[in-house]
Every structure is written in C-alpha cells, then in structure tokens.
Design a protein around this motif. Structure first.
Motif, PDB file in Angstrom:
ATOM      1  N   LYS A 277      -4.440   7.472  -4.497  1.00 57.91           N
ATOM      2  CA  LYS A 277      -4.272   9.078  -4.831  1.00 57.91           C
ATOM      3  C   LYS A 277      -4.740   9.754  -3.542  1.00 57.91           C
ATOM      4  O   LYS A 277      -6.212   9.780  -3.431  1.00 57.91           O
ATOM      5  CB  LYS A 277      -4.873   9.477  -6.083  1.00 57.91           C
ATOM      6  N   VAL A 278      -4.091  10.620  -3.003  1.00 63.46           N
ATOM      7  CA  VAL A 278      -4.622  11.096  -1.616  1.00 63.46           C
ATOM      8  C   VAL A 278      -5.331  12.415  -1.834  1.00 63.46           C
ATOM      9  O   VAL A 278      -6.614  12.488  -1.914  1.00 63.46           O
ATOM     10  CB  VAL A 278      -3.543  11.754  -0.501  1.00 63.46           C
ATOM     11  N   PHE A 279      -4.801  13.270  -2.751  1.00 66.32           N
ATOM     12  CA  PHE A 279      -5.486  14.450  -3.324  1.00 66.32           C
ATOM     13  C   PHE A 279      -4.218  15.179  -4.264  1.00 66.32           C
ATOM     14  O   PHE A 279      -3.242  15.311  -3.749  1.00 66.32           O
ATOM     15  CB  PHE A 279      -5.892  15.434  -2.341  1.00 66.32           C
ATOM     16  N   GLY A 280      -4.738  15.636  -5.546  1.00 67.19           N
ATOM     17  CA  GLY A 280      -3.757  16.281  -6.321  1.00 67.19           C
ATOM     18  C   GLY A 280      -2.522  15.228  -6.804  1.00 67.19           C
ATOM     19  O   GLY A 280      -2.885  14.205  -7.285  1.00 67.19           O
ATOM     20  N   ARG A 281      -1.360  15.789  -6.378  1.00 62.10           N
ATOM     21  CA  ARG A 281      -0.196  14.938  -6.879  1.00 62.10           C
ATOM     22  C   ARG A 281       0.205  14.231  -5.731  1.00 62.10           C
ATOM     23  O   ARG A 281       1.484  13.663  -5.998  1.00 62.10           O
ATOM     24  CB  ARG A 281       0.782  16.042  -7.108  1.00 62.10           C
ATOM     25  N   GLU A 282      -0.572  14.325  -4.700  1.00 64.73           N
ATOM     26  CA  GLU A 282       0.130  13.468  -3.441  1.00 64.73           C
ATOM     27  C   GLU A 282      -0.461  11.961  -3.584  1.00 64.73           C
ATOM     28  O   GLU A 282      -1.674  11.523  -3.648  1.00 64.73           O
ATOM     29  CB  GLU A 282      -0.449  13.803  -2.174  1.00 64.73           C
ATOM     30  N   VAL A 283       0.517  11.213  -3.973  1.00 64.34           N
ATOM     31  CA  VAL A 283       0.072   9.693  -4.290  1.00 64.34           C
ATOM     32  C   VAL A 283       0.999   8.653  -3.541  1.00 64.34           C
ATOM     33  O   VAL A 283       2.168   8.738  -3.581  1.00 64.34           O
ATOM     34  CB  VAL A 283       0.310   9.405  -5.896  1.00 64.34           C
ATOM     35  N   LEU A 284       0.274   7.699  -3.043  1.00 61.61           N
ATOM     36  CA  LEU A 284       1.182   6.660  -2.680  1.00 61.61           C
ATOM     37  C   LEU A 284       1.016   5.292  -3.454  1.00 61.61           C
ATOM     38  O   LEU A 284       0.095   4.801  -4.171  1.00 61.61           O
ATOM     39  CB  LEU A 284       0.604   5.919  -1.105  1.00 61.61           C
ATOM     40  N   THR A 285       2.313   4.875  -4.041  1.00 61.89           N
ATOM     41  CA  THR A 285       2.552   3.799  -5.072  1.00 61.89           C
ATOM     42  C   THR A 285       3.163   2.485  -4.173  1.00 61.89           C
ATOM     43  O   THR A 285       3.606   2.605  -2.966  1.00 61.89           O
ATOM     44  CB  THR A 285       3.388   4.172  -6.054  1.00 61.89           C
ATOM     45  N   THR A 286       3.424   1.597  -5.115  1.00 64.09           N
ATOM     46  CA  THR A 286       3.720   0.199  -4.390  1.00 64.09           C
ATOM     47  C   THR A 286       5.046   0.465  -3.589  1.00 64.09           C
ATOM     48  O   THR A 286       6.284   1.050  -3.952  1.00 64.09           O
ATOM     49  CB  THR A 286       4.180  -0.423  -5.939  1.00 64.09           C
ATOM     50  N   TYR A 287       5.064  -0.122  -2.561  1.00 63.51           N
ATOM     51  CA  TYR A 287       6.257  -0.281  -1.410  1.00 63.51           C
ATOM     52  C   TYR A 287       6.117   0.964  -0.672  1.00 63.51           C
ATOM     53  O   TYR A 287       7.037   1.110   0.170  1.00 63.51           O
ATOM     54  CB  TYR A 287       7.388  -0.757  -2.012  1.00 63.51           C
ATOM     55  N   ASN A 288       5.419   2.198  -0.840  1.00 59.35           N
ATOM     56  CA  ASN A 288       5.467   3.372  -0.248  1.00 59.35           C
ATOM     57  C   ASN A 288       5.124   2.889   1.326  1.00 59.35           C
ATOM     58  O   ASN A 288       5.762   3.876   2.317  1.00 59.35           O
ATOM     59  CB  ASN A 288       4.706   4.483  -0.807  1.00 59.35           C
ATOM     60  N   CYS A 289       4.218   2.234   1.591  1.00 61.41           N
ATOM     61  CA  CYS A 289       4.075   1.866   2.851  1.00 61.41           C
ATOM     62  C   CYS A 289       3.013   0.745   2.908  1.00 61.41           C
ATOM     63  O   CYS A 289       2.996  -0.018   1.904  1.00 61.41           O
ATOM     64  CB  CYS A 289       2.847   2.975   3.511  1.00 61.41           C
ATOM     65  N   SER A 290       2.523   0.080   4.089  1.00 61.32           N
ATOM     66  CA  SER A 290       1.904  -0.999   4.126  1.00 61.32           C
ATOM     67  C   SER A 290       0.371  -1.116   3.388  1.00 61.32           C
ATOM     68  O   SER A 290       0.252  -2.216   2.956  1.00 61.32           O
ATOM     69  CB  SER A 290       1.558  -1.323   5.616  1.00 61.32           C
ATOM     70  N   LEU A 291      -0.108   0.056   3.077  1.00 63.87           N
ATOM     71  CA  LEU A 291      -1.225   0.244   2.186  1.00 63.87           C
ATOM     72  C   LEU A 291      -0.996  -0.230   0.582  1.00 63.87           C
ATOM     73  O   LEU A 291      -2.003  -0.482   0.188  1.00 63.87           O
ATOM     74  CB  LEU A 291      -1.879   1.559   2.379  1.00 63.87           C
ATOM     75  N   THR A 292       0.385  -0.090   0.403  1.00 63.34           N
ATOM     76  CA  THR A 292       0.590  -0.324  -1.126  1.00 63.34           C
ATOM     77  C   THR A 292       1.777  -1.336  -1.313  1.00 63.34           C
ATOM     78  O   THR A 292       2.154  -1.597  -2.334  1.00 63.34           O
ATOM     79  CB  THR A 292       1.216   0.855  -1.816  1.00 63.34           C
ATOM     80  N   THR A 293       1.699  -2.394  -0.208  1.00 69.24           N
ATOM     81  CA  THR A 293       2.581  -3.452  -0.486  1.00 69.24           C
ATOM     82  C   THR A 293       1.894  -4.472  -1.162  1.00 69.24           C
ATOM     83  O   THR A 293       0.735  -4.633  -1.084  1.00 69.24           O
ATOM     84  CB  THR A 293       2.837  -4.103   0.981  1.00 69.24           C
ATOM     85  N   PRO A 294       2.264  -5.092  -2.375  1.00 70.39           N
ATOM     86  CA  PRO A 294       1.649  -6.117  -3.204  1.00 70.39           C
ATOM     87  C   PRO A 294       1.129  -7.218  -2.350  1.00 70.39           C
ATOM     88  O   PRO A 294       1.847  -7.566  -1.301  1.00 70.39           O
ATOM     89  CB  PRO A 294       2.801  -6.578  -4.115  1.00 70.39           C
ATOM     90  N   PHE A 295      -0.019  -7.577  -2.446  1.00 71.81           N
ATOM     91  CA  PHE A 295      -0.926  -8.934  -1.937  1.00 71.81           C
ATOM     92  C   PHE A 295      -0.765  -9.910  -2.815  1.00 71.81           C
ATOM     93  O   PHE A 295      -1.366  -9.798  -3.955  1.00 71.81           O
ATOM     94  CB  PHE A 295      -2.175  -8.312  -1.640  1.00 71.81           C
ATOM     95  N   ALA A 296      -0.083 -11.057  -2.423  1.00 71.97           N
ATOM     96  CA  ALA A 296      -0.203 -12.261  -3.371  1.00 71.97           C
ATOM     97  C   ALA A 296      -1.340 -12.872  -3.166  1.00 71.97           C
ATOM     98  O   ALA A 296      -1.933 -13.219  -2.307  1.00 71.97           O
ATOM     99  CB  ALA A 296       1.101 -13.086  -2.668  1.00 71.97           C
ATOM    100  N   VAL A 297      -1.598 -13.004  -4.674  1.00 71.82           N
ATOM    101  CA  VAL A 297      -2.878 -13.838  -4.755  1.00 71.82           C
ATOM    102  C   VAL A 297      -2.705 -15.590  -5.095  1.00 71.82           C
ATOM    103  O   VAL A 297      -3.213 -16.121  -4.541  1.00 71.82           O
ATOM    104  CB  VAL A 297      -3.799 -13.126  -6.057  1.00 71.82           C
ATOM    105  N   CYS A 298      -1.777 -15.896  -6.102  1.00 64.12           N
ATOM    106  CA  CYS A 298      -1.634 -17.134  -6.131  1.00 64.12           C
ATOM    107  C   CYS A 298      -0.557 -17.265  -6.932  1.00 64.12           C
ATOM    108  O   CYS A 298       0.037 -16.470  -7.596  1.00 64.12           O
ATOM    109  CB  CYS A 298      -2.689 -17.851  -6.792  1.00 64.12           C
ATOM    110  N   LYS A 299       0.111 -18.386  -7.195  1.00 68.48           N
ATOM    111  CA  LYS A 299       1.240 -18.809  -8.077  1.00 68.48           C
ATOM    112  C   LYS A 299       0.572 -19.530  -9.163  1.00 68.48           C
ATOM    113  O   LYS A 299      -0.353 -20.323  -9.208  1.00 68.48           O
ATOM    114  CB  LYS A 299       2.233 -19.701  -7.033  1.00 68.48           C
ATOM    115  N   LEU A 300       1.242 -19.370 -10.427  1.00 68.63           N
ATOM    116  CA  LEU A 300       0.942 -19.590 -11.561  1.00 68.63           C
ATOM    117  C   LEU A 300       2.058 -20.753 -12.293  1.00 68.63           C
ATOM    118  O   LEU A 300       2.730 -20.007 -12.689  1.00 68.63           O
ATOM    119  CB  LEU A 300       0.414 -18.674 -12.583  1.00 68.63           C
TER     120      LEU A 300
END
Length: 325
Positions: A277-300
């Motif tokens: 959440k940058v400020f107010g209604r300006e939000v970066l969510t999944t896949y919006n940019c490299s900062l919100t790309t899912p990071f793989a932890v492990c396979k189960l």
C-alpha cells in the motif's frame, strides 16, 4: 537536437499528468518511455544492459545505478508510487498549511524517479527534498539531473550515506520519508533495516512511503497461476494460509511466526505473496510488478495432513525469511 531546460520541464509536466490522471495503459507506457528518454539524455545513465555492480552492505544489497534506473520502466510500480506520493504531499499540505513539506528520499537512484516528476506539480515553496543514496554514481547523476533541469531549489541536500544508519539533520523537520528498497517478500535489499532505523526518528504526523507492506503465505497451483496469464480476467484459485509479516508506520521488526498449512490435494506450492500500500488507495497487488511477484518457498507433495511451518526474518547482508517445517 538537445532540448532546452524549459522544453525538458514542459515534457516532464506532460508525462507526469499522464502518470497521475490517465488510466490508458498505452498512454502510460509511452509516457514512461518519454520520461526515461528525458532522464537518460540528461544524466547519461540509460536503463539498458546492466554493466555496473551492486553495492553489498551489512544490511543487504544496494542496487547498481543502472538497475536503479531500470525501476522507472516498471509501469505499474512507477505509476502507483508517483500517484501515492502525490496524494500524500497534498494531504500534508492540507494538514500543515503554510509549511514547506520536507521529504527524505532514501535510495533516490540516478533519477529520483518517485519525486522528480512531481516538481511539475508542486513548487519549491511547497516541497523540499533530501536526496540520499549510498551509491555515489547514482547520487552524482541525480545532481546532474537537478542542475540541468534547474530544479536545485527543491533540494536541501544530496547525501551519500547508508539509510540504515542515517540520522536526520538537526533543525530540519522531516514530514515524509520515501524508501522503496526491496524485492518481493522483502528479500535481499535493506527495506526492513531502513524502516527500523528511520521510522522511530519520525514525528507522529510524518508519513512513511510505502504506508504498508504485507507478506502472506499462500498455497498455489501452477495450473491456476498459468490461467491468470492466458485467460482474460481469470482469478486463480488459491488457499490463503496466514500473514507472515506486516510493516507499517507503527513499525515493529518481524517476529518468528508459526502458521498451519492445511492439507490439499490440488495446491502443492507454498508461496509468499507481497502487497504494497503506497498511500491511500494506491496499492500494488500480486503480479502488478516485480515487487509483488509471488516468491516460491517450497513444494508440499503428498500432503495428507496439515503441517506447521515456522517463518523467521533474518536481518543480515542477505536479509529475508527463512522457514522450517
């Protein structure tokens, strides 16, 4: 033909209006390309092939000058941050009228990407900047940019320093701190260490950008994520597991957390999702940019029962979350 200072600033004003007030992605993409061309032409720093080196600190990696320049080209990232900061400045101008808003930009890079465009929206009688970067090449490029664009009236100081240990200058009221020094899942770079240093020094009314960074554990399935990119408006089916960390103005260092991962026959990858959440209604969510790309932890694989996973954030020269099953 080289543009005059007036032509450069008129071009930046046009581009900034697109970033702030337009929603057509082609217009925004073209505006960002124009902005990069302008900044690269003035500074000589081009977001092309990365030939320079990162700086490695006890608190994490400070990206190289060219990598920092590349950040501008992430369309949604740049748009959301510039818009959020624009709204935050207007909020401060409303709440402390008659005062110059003093902004510390920790990790300004060669372009001062998140602030420089806003000089077309606010006067130097409204906003002043402290531009800080640990990379002397980036800071020198920023100086050149502000000098050639005749924007030095906006700058209180150019500071070459480590933001994880920096102290606010005496006699200067800091109203906003901007630091966007992170990767997805708060890995590698010193965002957390910078927040840990600077936020306790801030006045209660001052704003930190970004307002909030949330990291959440999520069970995913490759086929579902693939559909997100191949089918229009498809919403992948995911299993939200639990919040791993949330950083905000009421800053606290990450504490170890144990989450219970439910058994699933379909979703076998545990990822860390980042929302900013940058400020107010300006939000970066999944896949919006490299900062919100899912990071793989492990396979189960073959998980028939729920399991507990412990996450701990390590502050070091390679910061990030470790996990233990």
């Amino acid at each position: 033909m080289e543009l005059t200072t007036q032509q450069c600033n008129e071009s930046m004003s046009t581009v900034t209006n697109v970033l702030l007030f337009e929603d057509d992605y082609l217009e925004i993409k073209n505006a960002i390309e124009r902005l990069h061309s302008l900044f690269a032409g003035v500074t000589g720093i081009n977001a092309g092939n990365i030939t320079d080196q990162d700086i490695y600190l006890p608190s994490g990696k400070a990206v190289s000058t060219i990598k920092a320049a590349h950040c501008l080209k992430e369309l949604e990232r740049t748009r959301r941050f510039v818009r959020g900061i624009y709204h935050a400045i207007n909020h401060l101008l409303d709440t402390i009228p008659g005062n110059i808003i003093n902004i510390l930009y920790a990790g300004c890079g060669p372009y001062g990407t998140l602030l420089t465009p806003l000089t077309s929206q606010f006067t130097a009688a409204q906003v002043n900047f402290i531009l800080l970067d640990i990379n002397p090449d980036s800071l020198e490029a920023a100086k050149v940019l502000y000098e050639k664009l005749d924007l030095l009236d906006y700058v209180v100081d150019f500071v070459c320093a480590d933001a994880t240990t920096y102290k606010f200058p005496e006699g200067v009221r800091i109203d906003m701190v901007i630091s966007e020094t992170m990767l997805n899942a708060l890995r590698k770079e010193p965002q957390v260490a910078i927040m840990n240093n600077l936020i306790p020094k801030m006045r209660p009314e001052a704003i930190f950008i970004p307002e909030k960074i949330a990291v959440e554990a999520v069970l995913t399935r490759w086929e579902e994520e693939y559909k997100h990119f191949t089918e229009l408006d498809y919403q992948p089916k995911r299993i939200r597991v639990g919040l791993v960390y949330c950083a905000s103005r009421e800053f606290k260092l990450p504490q170890p957390v144990v989450i219970v991962v439910p058994a699933s026959k379909t979703h076998n990858r545990l990822d860390l999702f980042t929302e900013i959440k940058v400020f107010g209604r300006e939000v970066l969510t999944t896949y919006n940019c490299s900062l919100t790309t899912p990071f793989a932890v492990c396979k189960l694989e073959n998980q028939s029962d729920s399991i507990k996973i412990a996450f701990e954030y390590i502050l070091s020269d390679d910061p990030g979350f470790t996990y233990m099953i």
